[in-house]
Every structure is written in C-alpha cells, then in structure tokens.
Motif scaffolding. Structure first.
Motif, short mmCIF file in Angstrom:
data_model
loop_
_atom_site.label_atom_id
_atom_site.label_comp_id
_atom_site.label_asym_id
_atom_site.label_seq_id
_atom_site.Cartn_x
_atom_site.Cartn_y
_atom_site.Cartn_z
N ILE A 390 0.87 -1.18 0.00
CA ILE A 390 0.00 0.00 0.00
C ILE A 390 0.90 1.22 0.00
CG2 ILE A 390 -1.81 1.26 1.21
CD1 ILE A 390 -2.63 -1.38 2.51
N ASN A 391 0.91 1.96 -1.10
CA ASN A 391 1.82 3.09 -1.24
C ASN A 391 1.57 4.17 -0.19
OD1 ASN A 391 3.10 1.98 -3.49
ND2 ASN A 391 1.57 2.83 -4.90
N GLY A 392 0.29 4.47 0.06
CA GLY A 392 -0.03 5.59 0.95
C GLY A 392 0.46 5.41 2.37
N THR A 393 0.50 4.19 2.85
CA THR A 393 0.91 3.94 4.24
C THR A 393 2.20 3.13 4.34
OG1 THR A 393 -0.36 1.86 4.35
CG2 THR A 393 -1.51 3.91 4.96
N ASN A 394 2.70 2.69 3.20
CA ASN A 394 3.89 1.83 3.16
C ASN A 394 3.66 0.55 3.96
OD1 ASN A 394 6.47 1.28 2.18
ND2 ASN A 394 7.45 1.95 4.10
N GLY A 395 2.39 0.11 3.95
CA GLY A 395 2.04 -1.11 4.66
C GLY A 395 1.62 -2.21 3.69
N LYS A 396 1.03 -3.24 4.25
CA LYS A 396 0.58 -4.36 3.43
C LYS A 396 -0.93 -4.51 3.52
CE LYS A 396 4.78 -7.17 3.52
NZ LYS A 396 5.35 -8.52 3.84
N SER A 397 -1.53 -4.86 2.40
CA SER A 397 -2.98 -4.99 2.31
C SER A 397 -3.48 -6.22 3.07
CB SER A 397 -3.41 -5.08 0.85
OG SER A 397 -4.77 -5.43 0.74
N GLN A 398 -4.66 -6.10 3.66
CA GLN A 398 -5.32 -7.27 4.26
C GLN A 398 -6.10 -8.08 3.23
OE1 GLN A 398 -7.15 -6.77 8.28
NE2 GLN A 398 -6.91 -4.58 7.84
N GLY A 399 -6.04 -7.64 2.00
CA GLY A 399 -6.65 -8.41 0.94
C GLY A 399 -8.12 -8.10 0.72
N LEU A 400 -8.73 -8.89 -0.07
CA LEU A 400 -10.08 -8.68 -0.56
C LEU A 400 -11.17 -9.04 0.46
CD1 LEU A 400 -11.68 -8.01 -3.20
CD2 LEU A 400 -11.49 -10.43 -3.78
N VAL A 401 -10.92 -10.07 1.25
CA VAL A 401 -11.99 -10.68 2.05
C VAL A 401 -12.64 -9.71 3.03
CG1 VAL A 401 -12.50 -12.47 3.77
CG2 VAL A 401 -11.11 -13.01 1.75
N PRO A 402 -11.91 -8.87 3.78
CA PRO A 402 -12.60 -7.96 4.71
C PRO A 402 -13.60 -7.03 4.01
CG PRO A 402 -10.27 -8.06 5.22
CD PRO A 402 -10.44 -8.77 3.91
N PHE A 403 -13.29 -6.61 2.79
CA PHE A 403 -14.21 -5.75 2.05
C PHE A 403 -15.44 -6.53 1.59
CE2 PHE A 403 -10.02 -3.66 1.22
CZ PHE A 403 -10.27 -2.51 1.96
N LEU A 404 -15.25 -7.79 1.23
CA LEU A 404 -16.39 -8.62 0.83
C LEU A 404 -17.33 -8.86 2.00
CD1 LEU A 404 -14.61 -11.26 -1.45
CD2 LEU A 404 -16.10 -9.38 -2.17
N LYS A 405 -16.78 -8.95 3.19
CA LYS A 405 -17.61 -9.13 4.39
C LYS A 405 -18.57 -7.95 4.55
CE LYS A 405 -18.80 -10.85 8.45
NZ LYS A 405 -19.69 -12.02 8.54
N ILE A 406 -18.09 -6.73 4.32
CA ILE A 406 -18.95 -5.56 4.43
C ILE A 406 -20.01 -5.57 3.33
CG2 ILE A 406 -18.99 -3.03 4.40
CD1 ILE A 406 -16.10 -3.08 5.40
N ALA A 407 -19.61 -5.98 2.13
CA ALA A 407 -20.58 -6.08 1.03
C ALA A 407 -21.68 -7.08 1.37
CB ALA A 407 -19.87 -6.49 -0.26
N ASN A 408 -21.30 -8.17 2.00
CA ASN A 408 -22.28 -9.18 2.43
C ASN A 408 -23.28 -8.57 3.40
OD1 ASN A 408 -22.89 -12.30 3.02
ND2 ASN A 408 -22.74 -11.25 4.99
N ASP A 409 -22.81 -7.85 4.38
CA ASP A 409 -23.69 -7.29 5.40
C ASP A 409 -24.58 -6.18 4.83
OD1 ASP A 409 -22.50 -9.05 7.12
OD2 ASP A 409 -21.14 -7.58 8.01
N THR A 410 -24.08 -5.48 3.82
CA THR A 410 -24.91 -4.47 3.16
C THR A 410 -26.09 -5.12 2.45
OG1 THR A 410 -22.97 -3.05 2.81
CG2 THR A 410 -24.90 -2.61 1.46
N ALA A 411 -25.84 -6.25 1.80
CA ALA A 411 -26.91 -6.96 1.11
C ALA A 411 -27.99 -7.43 2.08
CB ALA A 411 -26.35 -8.16 0.34
N VAL A 412 -27.56 -7.82 3.29
CA VAL A 412 -28.52 -8.27 4.30
C VAL A 412 -29.33 -7.09 4.83
CG1 VAL A 412 -28.77 -9.29 6.59
CG2 VAL A 412 -27.12 -10.24 4.97
N ALA A 413 -28.68 -5.97 5.02
CA ALA A 413 -29.34 -4.81 5.63
C ALA A 413 -30.38 -4.19 4.72
CB ALA A 413 -28.28 -3.77 6.01
#
Length: 930
Positions: A390-413
C-alpha cells in the motif's frame, strides 16, 4: 394434551381425547406390515410410544380452548409421524386402509360425498355480533368455483371446510377455511388448485372492491364482469390519492382501458400463482389489497406505455400480452411499473476499483440499487490481494476478504423494500492472489469474520486457466495492482500477457505471486461448489469474445443469476431489463406456433425497450450506461411444459434439437423487432463499431470464439434454418435499438404466476410441496395426471407411490416406460443432456443463460467431466450445482397439511451440504432478478 381436549367424530358427536387409541392404531398398522411376530417386540412398544408422543405434540398446535380435533385431523398426524420416522411401507398401508374405509362409509351412506348439512356455527362480525354462517352462500360459492373444473367435487370441498369451522370464527377465517379446504385436495386432482385460486379470488374481490369504494362490497365472477371497468377507474384514482400510483395514470382514458379488461382472465391462475400475486405484487394499504389481478396487469401496461404516442392503444396491447401469460415482465417491473418509484430494471453490474473511495462508493451504490428490487453482480478483481504493498501507508494490504464481508452485510441490511432479501454476487478472476480464500467464503467453518454466508460468489474463469487444467500445467496467482492490464484483457491477448507476467515473476520482477497446480485449484473450485454451492463457474473469454459491445468495453462479470454479460467500468454501471416469453403458450403438439411467437416477441421487445426510458435510476452511473447502450434481456420459461406438449423427453436428441430450433425462432424475431424499433426510434448510441454494425449476429460470433480454441476444445453445432442473411442486411441497414437483446433468467417467481415450469429447468418432481415466501404449496404435474387418468392409473395408491418415491415414477411398476421417460425428474436425467441443450441455445443468445446442473450422486470425476464439457461446448456461464440432499420431501399426506397455517416443510435438494447453506430449488434468495 389439555385435560378437556375433545375429538369431533364423523357423525358430528364429540368424545374425550384418548391417546391410547392412537397407540392401538399405530400398533395395528405395524402388525399389518411386519406380522404378528412383532407384537411382543420391545422395539415395537418403544417405537409406538415415541410416535404417539410425537402425534400428541403435533396436535397441541390445534387443541385450543373450545376447539375439537377432527378424527381425520388426528389420522393425518398419525400418517405424518409414520412418514417422518421413515416407516414408509407402514404409512402406505395406512393410507390405503383409510381410503378403503372411506369408500366403505360412502357405500354405506348410499352415495359418494353427499353434501353436508349446514353446521351449527356462528360468525363473529367486526362489531362483535355473532350471526349464523350463511351456509347457502358458502355452498353456492363452492359450486361456482368448481364449475367447469373437471373432476372437482363441491361436496368434497364443503366436507373438508366443515373440519376447519368453529363457533365464533371471523368471516376472514371462514374464507381461509374454504381456501384451505380446496387446497388440501390438490393432490387428488390438480384442478383443485384452480378451485383454491377462485376461492382466494372471491376473498380478494371483496377486499379490493370494499377498499376502493370505501364501503362493504362483494361480487361473484358473473357480477365482476360488469363491475371491472367501473372499479378500475375508481382504483386508479384511489391509488393516486394514496400516493402509490403515478398521477399521470389518472390522465389516461380510464373508460377505454377499463372496457378492455377481461375479467375471465382472473380464472387462469392456479393457487400458487394467485397467492404469490396476492402476497407480493398487488398494491395494498395498511395490509388491505385494493388491486385486482386485471387492474394489476393494466397498471403495469400503463406504466410501460407512458411515452407512447397512442398510449391507450399500446397499454391495451401490453395488457393483453401480460394477462394471457404469453409474456411476463420481471419482478421489479411488475412491482413498480406505474408507481411513483418506477425502478423497473432487474440487474445491475458494477466494477469495484482498487481504492477506498471506489470500494465504499460501491457499498452505497449496492444499497441504493437493491432498495428498489435490483439484483447485483459486483466485479472485485481489481482490488489488490493479501500482502500487496500500500503506497499511501507503506504497509501491506489485508486483501479482498474484509471488504467482501462488508458487502455481504450491506446486502442483508437492504432487503429490497421489505419485499425480498437483498441479493448480490461477487465475481473474482481465477488468477487473483486471494482466489483460494475467495473459494472458502461460504464455508460454515473457520474464522467467521472471513466468511460471507449471505452473499453469492462466482469464479470468472479465463480460457487460459482451462487450458492449463487440461494440460495438467502450473498456474500463477497475482495481485492485480502489479498486473493491472490482465483485468481488461481476454482471449489470445490475455494469454500472451499472462505468460509474460509469469516470466517476469520468475525473474523476481513481481513481488506478490504464488504458483499452484492448475488441476489442484480446479478441483478445489469444484469441491467448494459441491460443499457450499459456491462459487459458481463462469467463463470470461466466451462472454467477451462473443459480446456485441467489444468496442465499448469489457465484460468483467455476470449478474446475480449469471445470465447478464454487459460491460462495466469507469462511469458505467451496467443495467439490464428482463422479461420472459412463455414458450408453453406458443407450442402445440405439432410444434411452435411461429405466427403467435413472432407477435409476442415484437410486443415484448417494445415493452422492454420502454423500460429504459421510463426507469427510475437510483445512481447516475446506471443512467449513463442504460441510455448509451439500451440493453434488454428477453428470455423464456415453460420449456419443460413445451416438451410435454410435444411428447419429447428431456433426455433426448429431440429435446436438444427443440432447444436449438425454439431459441433460433426467439433470437431471430427478437433481433428483428429491435432492428425495426431502431428504424422507428433510432439506433442505440454506441451502435457504430459493434458486432451488429458489422453484420455479425450472435450465431456468427461463434467463429470468434472458435478462432481462439483448438478444435478438440470447441464442440458446438452450427446449424441454422431461418433467413439469417436477410436479417444481417436489415441490421446493417437499420441498426439495432438495443446493444443486447437476449438473456435467459431463472424466472423463479414469474413462472409461478403463469403456472408453468421455470425457465429452461427440467421437471423437479411430479408431486411435492414447494416452499417460498408465500408459504407452502402442493405441486402436482398436471400433464402427468392427465396421462395417468387417460390410462386409468390415477388413484389414491398412485398418489401414495409418488410421495413414497419422492415424486419419481421410476420405481412404480404399473406406469408405462414411455411415461416414465417423458416425466423423468431432474435427478433422473444425465446432466450432459442439459449442457448440450444449453450449448445449442447459447449460439443464438448475445448474453447468457442461468443454467442449473443436476447431479444425483456427485463425485469429483463427474463434476470435472461436466464442467469441462460445459466449457468445451462454448457455454458462457453456469449457475447452481444441484445435488440430492441427505433428506427428501416429506412423504406425508398433503391433505390437511398444506398451507401457511399448517405447513409440511419440504427438504428440497440443495447445492450444498446437509446444513443447507446453498440455494434450494425455490429459495426466495434466487428470485432477485425475476
């Protein structure tokens, strides 16, 4: 049981409830099958005690104060307990014994099913006063609804009704008792489903007429023929006052439209269809329906005709098509057409870019699109994977899955306005570094923070991966931030660039990558598909190489149900507008009624094109896309019914040929209709440069796919019968109104409304209980019943056998082999027949089709062969994998147990493990784009 529980006997007298009598009956039933030698068995005594307790517990649901349990009700529960316990032979003998006793009683009475006398029951009115039930009106009503319905017997309905009556019940409960009485007889004859619908219609007429008039009103079928026109004008004005209908509808010539309503088309509904309409589609206020079925169809038609020059004439044309069940719009159109929020589109496809603004904007877009009944397909491939820099923080990404979890909960809500659950599907290309975690998203084990139990998932598989699988070669996974162009490449260009990145990775020029054996990843895909029902298998290259819109962008995913293949990206959210022609209405024993089909398709394409201009767009990106490309998705339903009419088994070369020829007809006339609209209204904006503009029709685009495949990896018939050269010239000259025209959706709900088989699906079962959001319904194959009646084979024993064998005829010796093959159920058909039929359809379709595959005894080898076959045959997508579950449909009597008040739950085959995570055959989650 309550100490004062009573039993209502057949002669009208009552006696104290005695559980010992249930024990005796059960013991006799077992001895009749197992012989006297079992009498002293400790096992038998223990088993009878357990079953007796189960029956008593079940009866507690009905043993309220002042309520007497009918003897037949008790016997139904005994039979149900036997079936649930797996004692099928005992239960079958018990069913036949009950029928023999019933016949004996009828013989003793000197007649069959004589009309019962008026019951001594009073109805409680809204003001609290009690008056005797008007039994004469009840009898007249039942006689009317059974009139003309084959072997339905008014006396049988009346007798069953008496069982549900009690003193002090309300008039609504009396109406419900009548409906329930008729529906419990559906297994005896499918015509009772129409009788049930007519009884529900009587209730609905009283409800709607009174709501619109502001005073108590009712009408029978003869009276409503005279009243429909006047009611309709009042209904429109009433809906406008409530703020539900667009005020423009009141400016139509309501007298002309009302005169066009055909009241007798209300009688076309079976019970499942009308109850579905009642529960989920008809407009209501404070729970009271004020919209009758023909007003509903005219309201939808008016909403679609708003911008026509002669809007009344077009509204009548559209109305006649809908109300005849020749064609049906998708659910969002039926929900919202003519209302103040006309969100009529079915499917929305988006691409999520690799930055937080885009990711969180996608959540907002999903919520807004789902609010008014949209089904969502999200392309997540651009989002960088686990461990990426991650250029902005010079860190490493947690990947795709945490974002998909939020998308899942949005569909439920966001549950689509309270009418249906929100539904979304995430797509990911097979080279993404997070693909293995993506495969696990629907598992029931592991870290629940990395699971999405409510969101669908799908693999977006390039041909290069399938070639590696066939060659047993290695496959390299990348993070998309380091291989940014792969997302937009397909065909040979993708393969060439992918191999270049592999070489770069070997040189150490790419940080995040991993090499796996392609076959191992493929096997894991298939394993997860079997265990969890996800991710589905869809193919990137056929979707793009055959897309008419290659010049305008890339197809990055499909939709919620895998039939839509439209470009996404930038400022465009792809939108598709769906509807389905009812093939069963356009087929006779001699084949397709081409003239009728042509007329239906011309009107249907016009209706779908109108959706684009009238539609309420919740986000600007959807408006941009729809106005630029104007795609529609015309599909079909009733395919299995069309085969039955022509006496063609699903597992035959004739069925594959019919799939080909029928889709050719639909494709030809739909494309011509869109071209004619272009001549009338103008071409869609991005027409120039499309395959259409070059005279390349969907059937011609097969060669574009074939050019990228070796011949042994492309097995498809190219035959055609119609004048395609003439149509090519017309399209080149006049253009197309719509960038895409054809897509076959699942039609889960609208086929219920029309009373036909879903989409292109094989027959599920010949007799079963269907569960959906409107309740539980006995479903009997009316085509089979008609044939068995003609052969003198339809009787109580046949009903019992169908229950015992899970709706299959295979083990019923007395049924002719011809009928067994014609009415073979989905899991009795080798799935390669479904793939072959789908391949023959696919050559005519510019988008895709929702193709469910049924495998009775799945194995790794079977699934591998099946999905490789689908790829080789040029299919663009597949949908659910259906496998038989550990449990089956209840083999209980459906009589007395059907319906929301007293429902037999069906364990339908799922695509999942016994826990049932995946979609069932009629799970409401799968109706989102129908």
């Amino acid at each position: 049981m309550p100490p004062d529980a009573r039993v209502l006997r057949r002669d009208g007298t009552t006696s104290a409830f005695d559980a010992d009598k249930i024990s005796v009956a059960l013991t006799k039933a077992f001895l009749a099958v197992e012989g006297d030698g079992a009498a002293a068995s400790a096992r038998l005594h223990r088993l009878v005690a357990e079953l007796t307790d189960e029956v008593c517990t079940a009866l507690l649901r009905y043993a309220g104060p002042g309520t007497a349990l009918h003897i037949e009700q008790i016997q139904d529960q005994v039979e149900l307990a036997l079936m649930r316990g797996g004692h099928h032979q005992v239960a079958r003998a018990y069913v036949l014994y009950r029928e023999q006793r019933a016949e004996s009683r009828r013989a003793d009475a000197g007649s069959t099913e004589h009309e019962p006398q008026a019951p001594d029951v009073r109805i409680t009115r809204p003001d609290g006063q009690r008056t005797p039930v008007d039994w004469d009106r009840v009898c007249t009503l039942v006689e009317q609804v059974c009139s003309g319905l084959g072997r339905t017997e008014p006396a049988a309905v009346l007798k069953e009704t008496r069982r549900g009556l009690y003193d002090g019940m309300s008039s609504d409960e009396l109406n419900q008792a009548l409906i329930m009485a008729a529906r419990t007889l559906v297994e005896r004859d499918p015509d009772y489903s129409f009788a049930s619908a007519r009884l529900l219609l009587d209730k609905l007429r009283r409800e709607a007429l009174s709501a619109v008039a502001g005073a108590q009103r009712e009408a029978d079928q003869e009276q409503i023929r005279e009243q429909y026109a006047g009611y309709f004008a009042d209904y429109v004005r009433h809906g406008v006052r409530l703020g539900q209908l667009d005020p423009v509808l009141a400016e139509f010539d309501l007298e002309r439209l009302g005169a066009a309503l055909d009241a007798d088309r209300d009688l076309l509904f079976d019970y499942l269809g009308l109850q579905t309409l009642y529960d989920r589609y008809l407009l209501h206020h404070d729970g009271t329906r004020h919209e009758l079925p023909q007003a509903f169809f005219m309201r939808v038609a008016m909403g679609l005709a708003l911008r026509e020059d002669d809007r009344e004439a077009r509204a009548i044309e559209f109305y006649r098509l809908l109300s005849s069940f020749d064609f049906m719009c998708s659910t969002p159109t039926l929900f919202n057409s003519g209302t103040t929020h006309p969100q009529l589109s079915s499917c929305f496809l988006t691409t999520v870019d690799d930055d937080l603004d885009s990711i969180f904007q996608s959540y907002r877009n999903n919520a807004l699109l789902a609010k008014y009944s949209g089904g969502l397909g999200n392309d997540w491939t651009p989002v960088r994977g686990l461990g990426a820099h991650i250029n902005g923080t010079n860190g490493k990404s947690q990947g795709l899955v945490p974002f998909l979890k939020i998308a899942n909960d949005t569909a439920v809500a966001v549950n689509q306005g309270g009418k249906r659950k929100g539904a979304a599907c995430a797509y990911l290309e097979s080279w993404h570094i997070d693909i293995e975690e993506f495969l696990d998203l629907r598992k029931n084990t592991g870290d629940d923070r990395r699971r999405t139990h409510d969101m669908n998932t799908a693999n977006w598989v390039p041909d290069e991966f399938m070639r590696r699988v066939e060659a047993d070669a290695e496959w390299t996974l990348f993070s998309p931030d380091e291989v940014t162009d792969l997302h937009d490449l397909y065909g040979d260009a993708f393969a060439e660039r992918y191999r270049a990145y592999e070489t770069a990775a070997e040189r150490g020029e790419i940080r995040v990558h991993r090499t796996v054996r392609a076959v191992d990843l493929w096997r894991r895909m298939l394993t997860m598909l079997f265990e969890t029902g996800h991710p589905w298998i869809t193919f990137k290259d056929p979707c793009n190489l055959r897309s008419p819109q290659q010049h305008a962008g890339v197809v990055h995913s499909s939709n919620l149900c895998t039939e839509i293949t439209l470009n996404t990206g930038g400022d465009e959210v792809a939108v598709c507008n769906l509807g389905s022609v009812n093939l069963a209405q356009h087929v006779t024993a001699d084949g397709i009624d081409q003239q009728r089909l042509e007329g239906t398709l011309r009107t249907a394409v016009r209706m779908l094109d109108n959706v684009i201009d009238i539609n309420f767009y919740t986000i600007p990106q959807a408006w941009n896309s729809n106005m630029r490309h104007r795609p529609v998705g015309l599909g079909l339903m009733g395919f299995s019914d069309a085969l039955f009419t022509q006496r063609i088994p699903m597992d035959s070369a004739e069925a594959v040929e019919f799939a080909d020829r029928s889709m050719e007809q639909i494709s030809y006339h739909a494309i011509r209709a869109s071209s004619e609209l272009a001549a009338e209204r103008g071409r869609y904006e991005s027409f120039e440069g499309s395959l259409w503009s070059r005279g390349v029709l969907p059937v011609d685009s097969l060669e574009l796919l074939a050019a990228t495949r070796e011949q042994d990896r492309f097995e498809i018939d190219r035959s055609q019968e119609l004048d395609w050269e003439g149509l090519r010239e017309q399209v080149r000259t006049d253009g197309m109104r719509n960038s895409n025209v054809l897509a076959i959706a699942p039609t889960a709900t609208i086929s219920n409304i029309c009373g036909v088989g879903q989409s292109i699906e094989p027959l599920y079962r010949n007799l079963y209980v269907k569960s959906n959001m409107s309740g539980d319904f006995t479903v009997v194959n009316a085509h089979l019943v008609a044939d068995l009646k003609a052969a003198g084979l339809w009787d109580e024993a046949m009903v019992s056998d169908l229950k015992y064998f899970d709706g299959s005829l295979a083990a019923v010796d007395r049924v002719p082999d011809e009928l067994k093959r014609l009415y073979a159920t989905a899991f009795e058909i080798e799935p390669h027949w479904l793939v072959q039929a789908a391949a023959r359809r696919q050559k005519w379709i510019d988008q895709a089709q929702s193709l469910n595959l049924y495998v009775s005894r799945p194995s790794g080898r079977k699934l591998d062969e099946l999905y490789r076959l689908a790829w080789r045959h040029g299919l663009k997508t597949t949908y659910y994998l259906r496998s038989t579950a550990a449990t089956h449909v209840e083999k209980s009597t459906l009589s007395g147990t059907d319906g929301k008040l007293n429902a037999v739950q069906a364990s339908v085959p799922t695509a999942a493990e016994p826990a049932g995570e995946a979609c069932s055959v009629d799970d409401p989650d799968c109706e989102a784009c129908q």
